[in-house]
Design a protein around this motif. Structure first.
Motif, PDB file in Angstrom:
ATOM      1  N   PHE A 158     -10.812  -6.433  -6.115  1.00  0.00           N
ATOM      2  CA  PHE A 158     -10.123  -5.698  -7.170  1.00  0.00           C
ATOM      3  C   PHE A 158      -9.632  -4.363  -6.647  1.00  0.00           C
ATOM      4  CE2 PHE A 158      -9.405  -3.248 -10.925  1.00  0.00           C
ATOM      5  CZ  PHE A 158      -8.810  -4.177 -11.759  1.00  0.00           C
ATOM      6  N   ARG A 192      11.195   1.792   0.496  1.00  0.00           N
ATOM      7  CA  ARG A 192      12.282   2.535  -0.139  1.00  0.00           C
ATOM      8  C   ARG A 192      13.509   2.574   0.773  1.00  0.00           C
ATOM      9  NH1 ARG A 192       9.648   7.804  -2.232  1.00  0.00           N
ATOM     10  NH2 ARG A 192      10.960   8.669  -0.614  1.00  0.00           N
ATOM     11  N   GLU A 236      -8.319  -0.712  -7.611  1.00  0.00           N
ATOM     12  CA  GLU A 236      -8.249   0.280  -8.684  1.00  0.00           C
ATOM     13  C   GLU A 236      -6.905   0.984  -8.642  1.00  0.00           C
ATOM     14  OE1 GLU A 236      -9.069   1.233 -11.526  1.00  0.00           O
ATOM     15  OE2 GLU A 236     -10.880   0.051 -11.260  1.00  0.00           O
ATOM     16  N   HIS A 275      -8.173  -9.056  -1.260  1.00  0.00           N
ATOM     17  CA  HIS A 275      -9.223  -8.130  -0.832  1.00  0.00           C
ATOM     18  C   HIS A 275     -10.002  -7.570  -2.014  1.00  0.00           C
ATOM     19  CE1 HIS A 275      -7.653  -8.464   3.125  1.00  0.00           C
ATOM     20  NE2 HIS A 275      -6.481  -7.954   2.784  1.00  0.00           N
ATOM     21  N   ARG A 278      -5.187   4.770  -9.696  1.00  0.00           N
ATOM     22  CA  ARG A 278      -5.090   6.070  -9.055  1.00  0.00           C
ATOM     23  C   ARG A 278      -6.422   6.579  -8.524  1.00  0.00           C
ATOM     24  NH1 ARG A 278      -3.719  11.868 -10.121  1.00  0.00           N
ATOM     25  NH2 ARG A 278      -3.736  12.401  -7.927  1.00  0.00           N
ATOM     26  N   LEU A 279      -6.411   7.012  -7.280  1.00  0.00           N
ATOM     27  CA  LEU A 279      -7.561   7.719  -6.739  1.00  0.00           C
ATOM     28  C   LEU A 279      -7.207   9.191  -6.736  1.00  0.00           C
ATOM     29  CD1 LEU A 279      -8.229   5.365  -3.751  1.00  0.00           C
ATOM     30  CD2 LEU A 279      -9.740   5.722  -5.685  1.00  0.00           C
ATOM     31  N   LEU A 280      -8.212  10.023  -6.966  1.00  0.00           N
ATOM     32  CA  LEU A 280      -7.925  11.455  -7.058  1.00  0.00           C
ATOM     33  C   LEU A 280      -7.455  12.026  -5.725  1.00  0.00           C
ATOM     34  CD1 LEU A 280     -10.689  13.258  -9.101  1.00  0.00           C
ATOM     35  CD2 LEU A 280      -8.224  13.341  -9.464  1.00  0.00           C
ATOM     36  N   PHE A 281      -8.158  11.653  -4.658  1.00  0.00           N
ATOM     37  CA  PHE A 281      -7.952  12.353  -3.399  1.00  0.00           C
ATOM     38  C   PHE A 281      -7.436  11.442  -2.295  1.00  0.00           C
ATOM     39  CE2 PHE A 281     -11.596  15.244  -4.867  1.00  0.00           C
ATOM     40  CZ  PHE A 281     -10.726  15.921  -5.698  1.00  0.00           C
ATOM     41  N   ASN A 282      -6.710  10.406  -2.639  1.00  0.00           N
ATOM     42  CA  ASN A 282      -6.153   9.559  -1.589  1.00  0.00           C
ATOM     43  C   ASN A 282      -4.896   8.883  -2.121  1.00  0.00           C
ATOM     44  OD1 ASN A 282      -5.564   7.706   0.415  1.00  0.00           O
ATOM     45  ND2 ASN A 282      -7.716   7.387   0.928  1.00  0.00           N
ATOM     46  N   ASP A 283      -3.750   9.359  -1.679  1.00  0.00           N
ATOM     47  CA  ASP A 283      -2.495   8.793  -2.156  1.00  0.00           C
ATOM     48  C   ASP A 283      -2.014   7.657  -1.281  1.00  0.00           C
ATOM     49  OD1 ASP A 283      -2.083  10.446  -4.400  1.00  0.00           O
ATOM     50  OD2 ASP A 283      -1.430  12.084  -3.110  1.00  0.00           O
ATOM     51  N   ARG A 284      -2.706   7.429  -0.165  1.00  0.00           N
ATOM     52  CA  ARG A 284      -2.221   6.387   0.738  1.00  0.00           C
ATOM     53  C   ARG A 284      -2.810   5.034   0.429  1.00  0.00           C
ATOM     54  NH1 ARG A 284      -1.679   7.569   6.441  1.00  0.00           N
ATOM     55  NH2 ARG A 284      -3.405   6.141   6.543  1.00  0.00           N
ATOM     56  N   GLU A 291       7.457   4.489   1.745  1.00  0.00           N
ATOM     57  CA  GLU A 291       8.635   5.049   2.406  1.00  0.00           C
ATOM     58  C   GLU A 291       9.458   3.946   3.084  1.00  0.00           C
ATOM     59  OE1 GLU A 291       8.902   8.398   2.322  1.00  0.00           O
ATOM     60  OE2 GLU A 291      10.741   8.546   3.522  1.00  0.00           O
ATOM     61  N   SER A 320       0.897  -5.741   7.923  1.00  0.00           N
ATOM     62  CA  SER A 320       0.276  -4.970   6.841  1.00  0.00           C
ATOM     63  C   SER A 320       0.146  -5.841   5.602  1.00  0.00           C
ATOM     64  CB  SER A 320       1.110  -3.746   6.463  1.00  0.00           C
ATOM     65  OG  SER A 320       2.162  -3.559   7.336  1.00  0.00           O
ATOM     66  N   ARG A 375       0.840  -1.194   0.000  1.00  0.00           N
ATOM     67  CA  ARG A 375       0.000   0.000   0.000  1.00  0.00           C
ATOM     68  C   ARG A 375       0.878   1.248   0.000  1.00  0.00           C
ATOM     69  NH1 ARG A 375      -5.213  -0.535   0.737  1.00  0.00           N
ATOM     70  NH2 ARG A 375      -5.627  -2.434   1.888  1.00  0.00           N
ATOM     71  N   LYS A 407       3.123   2.450   2.805  1.00  0.00           N
ATOM     72  CA  LYS A 407       4.355   1.748   3.171  1.00  0.00           C
ATOM     73  C   LYS A 407       5.475   1.985   2.152  1.00  0.00           C
ATOM     74  CE  LYS A 407       3.014  -0.137   7.000  1.00  0.00           C
ATOM     75  NZ  LYS A 407       3.365   0.678   8.163  1.00  0.00           N
TER      76      LYS A 407
END
Lengths: 803, 125
Positions: free
Chosen positions: B58, B33, B60, B56, B62-68, B30, B97, B25, B28
């Motif tokens: 499918f 890396r 998706e 869990h 890129r989400l517009l408003f959630n980078d986590r 960072e 995780s 996800r 994680k």
């Protein structure tokens, strides 16, 4: 056996999950303090957190009593819930029993010598420019810096020289951990991290910042913290491993407790009333489609405070209002005119552009005037600081200037309203950057080198953000001659928690700059052309304007001079007048919730609060938040939602694929849950999860607040933001209910794809209901586990773990 | 066109190495890396916002408003010993995780590109 660094790092990462990140004060962000527990059912999570942090799991009995006496808990609902668990005593007797069983007050922190030492060194190391004499050797990292000064610390265990202490981090861990199997490390780490959740949360936040100047200069990680703490603990003979390492049974406790049942009855009473009102509104508004072109349309943040102002503005004339996340969908870092850069998008979004304020081409004279005054002001402040901090000059300075400072102090204390007017007048004489700056909306490639983010927006990015805004709001036709994007910010002097009252979607900053960016994008003819090709036809006579809603005074400032907006001058002037009317009405509604000095003059009252440096309750912020409604405004327009609902515009008819809804649910709705849980936990245990009374708070190292003169950093919200007095709460600690008007299958498909959302619902961190327009607007409730049941079947459902 | 330089015959010898692919996800990213930076691999590739079906359901892109909430995929190639170090660091992480890793045999031509610098001892844990 030597410890593997990679394994150690993973164990620390896992242990760190139990502590929520703590943002520094200036960009205070709402977050669930128990975010690391969201993979567990609510009742189990609050119970474990009680063991770890000592925080209360549920509201105090006095809070239930207040709700009961106010009629906020439906007696029939409560009785049914209690009876389902074999409890038949009358509610009054149960309130007595809960009060008798209840330990008085909030959690009080233990005075542990190890904690005292740690907080002393953490405060010294993490200071961000407040201390005149900083800790030495910080550039080597926390462990190395502490090791070099530990011999001089006479409060701690005796250390003759740094060489008595393990030379590296890894040695420090080896020195302590070799006595324990790897399987026990995480529980050891958890215990030591949880001892100071405030400082640890801040370290966790700072260690994750790529470009944080203080972190780059003086690095610290959870490993540093643990190495110092475990080394000290061993030398002081304190416990390394927790006494009681065994896990709770997976199913949590066996018997539902009374407060858990009361909480659910209270929540259900609120939700029932709200859903009934919405059902009635859906029946009433069914046929009436408003196709007539309004005079103006205003987009506000989804913030619960917008609802009150929107309602009063709509009552003044032919206006339509919308709700959208207050960063207006632009993931940006904002560079203010003074050069300070701040993140201006939600905590879960990474900024992708830097937008700088530069003087507009025709406003350079104004900028020069402002710069002149600013230089004088800065020179004065710098002189005063030098005089105050210089040992030789300080006494003479106080002697000579004491009278002036005394007069200023007296004015701030005795005449806050006059001060408010004086400040307004000064602003009018020397207009600030809002009046002469324009954001760098276009790309400025030559400025890119000054930071990690590209400056300005590419033409494609502009179209993306404009289209996203209209698609998410389901707004593809009927554009008024004037459309205003309205950010929001608060006005409060002498308040370390100012950021908690600003826009949560803008990382605790005012949302005006983001509003200006989106307005500029939407006025761009190339963007309009691209939108037209995508089916969003904005007429040529529509002008987009930016504004900002001052949530403390409810004044709305439009960043536009009516004389300069061609063809819409009269509309804007009329809108400004109507906004003033709406301000007066909103202030009148809000002062009822204050112990007001001037209940007869609401606008004076809220302005006084905005200027008074001794006012601990400038406004109530988002106190009261309890629901999140995703639907067209049509559904809620005729309801008084009492400033308790987040409102996101959405039209199920223009989103067949569910893409817009998916973005609303994974973005704004999640942020809503963060805000709601922060308010919940800060209210139920202000000492463990909030930040205590403002009266005894002190700012530490410019990063956070402590109570008194030291100790752990406080997280969460201050007492005065949540309670009216020691007994009564202003914020009702209820978990968030989201209501979405959309076909249930569409919502279900999104939950199927977004496991983390389903988890929040299954574990009861929030609740969800759907108003299905394809089933005659029937309301269906999501039950933990994934089942949907008609609203009325509530009592029949065996429902949740403790409910 | 005259050229009297004599060329060595180019050799396309393949050298066996190990490849690791990691999907975690976004929150994680960072951690992984830092683990890779510290492991001694000479480099790695990151794909952000990957989509796909897993335990869990499918996922998706890129989400517009959630980078986590998005998924991030890493891959890196190195000698077995280095890859083993990465596996050691991820195994405990995946106890808590969600995420997956795959290790497979692979071959490269330019071996020197994939032999990382010696691991420095005693750095940050």
């Amino acid at each position: 056996m030597p410890i593997k660094r990679s394994v150690l790092r993973a164990r620390i990462e896992n242990a760190g999950e139990v502590i929520g990140s703590l943002w520094p004060l200036r960009t205070f962000n709402a977050a669930n303090p128990l975010a690391g527990f969201e993979d567990q059912p609510f009742d189990q999570a609050v119970d474990r957190a009680r063991k770890l942090f000592g925080g209360r799991p549920y509201p105090r009995p006095a809070t239930f009593r207040q709700a009961w006496e106010n009629g906020e808990i439906n007696p029939a609902l409560l009785t049914r819930r209690l009876e389902a668990h074999g409890i038949t005593d009358p509610p009054a007797a149960l309130l007595e029993r809960m009060a008798a069983d209840d330990p008085p007050g909030d959690t009080s922190p233990a005075d542990e010598p190890l904690d005292r030492l740690m907080t002393k060194w953490l405060a010294a190391f993490l200071d961000q420019g407040q201390a005149d004499w900083p800790m030495p050797n910080r550039e080597e990292g926390f462990y190395a810096a502490w090791r070099s000064v530990a011999p001089y610390d006479h409060d701690g265990p005796p250390v003759d020289s740094p060489s008595d202490l393990p030379p590296t981090l890894l040695d420090a861990f080896e020195n302590v951990l070799t006595a324990y199997p790897e399987g026990q490390w995480e529980s050891i780490f958890v215990q030591h991290l949880a001892a100071l959740p405030g400082w640890v949360g801040f370290i966790k936040w700072r260690a994750q910042q790529d470009d944080h100047p203080w972190q780059a200069a003086y690095p610290i990680s959870l490993a540093d913290y643990l190495a110092v703490r475990l080394t000290l603990a061993k030398r002081m003979g304190r416990a390394i491993a927790p006494d009681d390492a065994e896990e709770l049974p997976a199913n949590g406790t066996t018997r539902p407790r009374l407060p858990a049942l009361w909480l659910r009855a209270w929540e259900e009473s609120y939700r029932r009333r709200l859903l009934d009102d919405l059902s009635a509104a859906a029946d009433a508004s069914g046929a009436d489609e408003d196709d007539e072109r309004p005079a103006a349309q205003m987009v506000f943040c989804i913030d619960v405070r917008s609802e009150v102002l929107r309602r009063h503005l709509e009552a003044t004339g032919p206006y339509q209002t919308f709700g959208y996340a207050g960063f207006f969908g632009v993931p940006m870092q904002h560079e203010r005119y003074d050069g300070v850069r701040v993140k201006s998008c939600p905590p879960i979004v990474n900024p992708r552009h830097r937008i700088a304020e530069r003087p507009a081409p025709d406003r350079e004279t104004q900028a020069a005037t402002y710069d002149g005054w600013r230089r004088w002001g800065e020179a004065g402040r710098s002189l005063v600081k030098t005089l105050k901090h210089n040992v030789a000059a300080a006494f003479g300075f106080v002697e000579g200037s004491g009278g002036l400072f005394g007069a200023a102090l007296a004015a701030r204390t005795l005449l806050p309203s006059a001060l408010f007017r004086a400040t307004e007048a000064a602003d009018a004489r020397v207009p600030g950057p809002d009046h002469f700056c324009a954001p760098t909306v276009d790309r400025v490639p030559e400025a890119d080198a000054e930071g990690p983010l590209p400056v300005g927006l590419s033409p494609e990015a502009k179209v993306t953000y404009a289209e996203a805004a209209f698609r998410l709001m389901g707004w593809t036709d009927t554009f008024a001659p004037v459309v205003v994007f309205t950010g929001h910010g608060c006005q409060t002097p002498n308040n370390p928690y100012k950021a908690s009252l600003d826009c949560g979607a803008c990382a605790g900053n005012p949302g005006g700059p983001n509003a200006r960016v989106l307005a500029a994008i939407c006025n761009d003819p190339d963007v309009r052309e691209a939108l037209r090709e995508r089916g969003i036809d904005i007429p040529d006579d529509t002008t987009f304007v930016a504004g900002q809603h001052n949530t403390t005074t409810d004044e709305v400032t439009l960043f536009a001079d009516p004389d300069e907006v061609e063809g819409a001058s009269d509309t804007i002037r009329r809108l400004q007048a109507d906004l003033e009317t709406a301000q007066a009405e909103t202030a009148a509604e809000r002062v009822e919730h204050f112990r007001a000095d001037r209940p007869d003059a609401p606008v004076d009252e809220v302005q006084r609060r905005a200027a008074d440096w001794a006012e601990t309750r400038p406004e109530w912020g988002l106190a009261g938040n309890a629901a999140f409604i995703v639907a067209p405004r049509r559904l809620t327009r005729d309801l008084n939602l009492n400033g308790r609902c987040f409102l996101h515009a959405y039209d199920w008819r223009s989103d067949a694929e569910g893409t817009a809804l998916e973005n609303i649910m994974t973005g704004p709705m999640v942020v809503g849950e963060w805000i709601n849980t922060q308010y919940y936990f800060s209210t139920v245990d202000n000492a463990a999860y909030g930040s205590g009374s403002k009266v005894t708070q002190n700012v530490e190292g410019k990063v956070g607040v402590v109570q008194g003169n030291g100790g752990d950093l406080m997280s969460g919200l201050p007492l005065q933001s949540l309670r009216t007095d020691d007994v009564h709460v202003q914020h009702r600690p209820l978990r968030l209910l989201t209501l979405i008007q959309a076909p249930v299958g569409r919502v279900d498909a999104i939950l199927e794809r977004q496991n983390t959302l389903a988890q929040l619902l299954d574990n009861e961190w929030m609740a969800l209901a759907v108003m299905d327009p394809e089933q005659d607007n029937t309301i269906l409730r999501y039950r933990p586990g994934g089942e949907w049941t008609p609203d009325a079947a509530e009592s029949a459902a065996p429902a949740s773990a403790a409910g | 066109m005259s050229d009297d330089t004599t060329y060595e015959p180019t050799e396309h010898t393949l050298h066996p190495l190990k490849k690791i692919e990691i999907i975690v996800r976004g929150e994680k990213e960072e951690f992984v890396r830092e683990l890779l930076d510290d492991s001694g691999v000479s480099g790695y590739t990151i794909h952000r916002d990957v989509a796909g079906r897993g335990e869990h359901g499918f996922h998706e892109g890129r989400l517009l408003f959630n980078d986590r909430a998005g998924l991030v995929m890493f891959f890196a190639v190195a000698e077995e010993e280095v890859i083993q170090g990465i596996v050691d660091g991820l195994t405990p992480l995946f106890e808590k995780s969600s995420g997956v890793m795959f290790v497979s045999d692979t071959q490269v031509v330019r071996l020197d590109k994939f032999l990382g610098e010696e691991d420095e001892a005693g750095g940050a844990a």
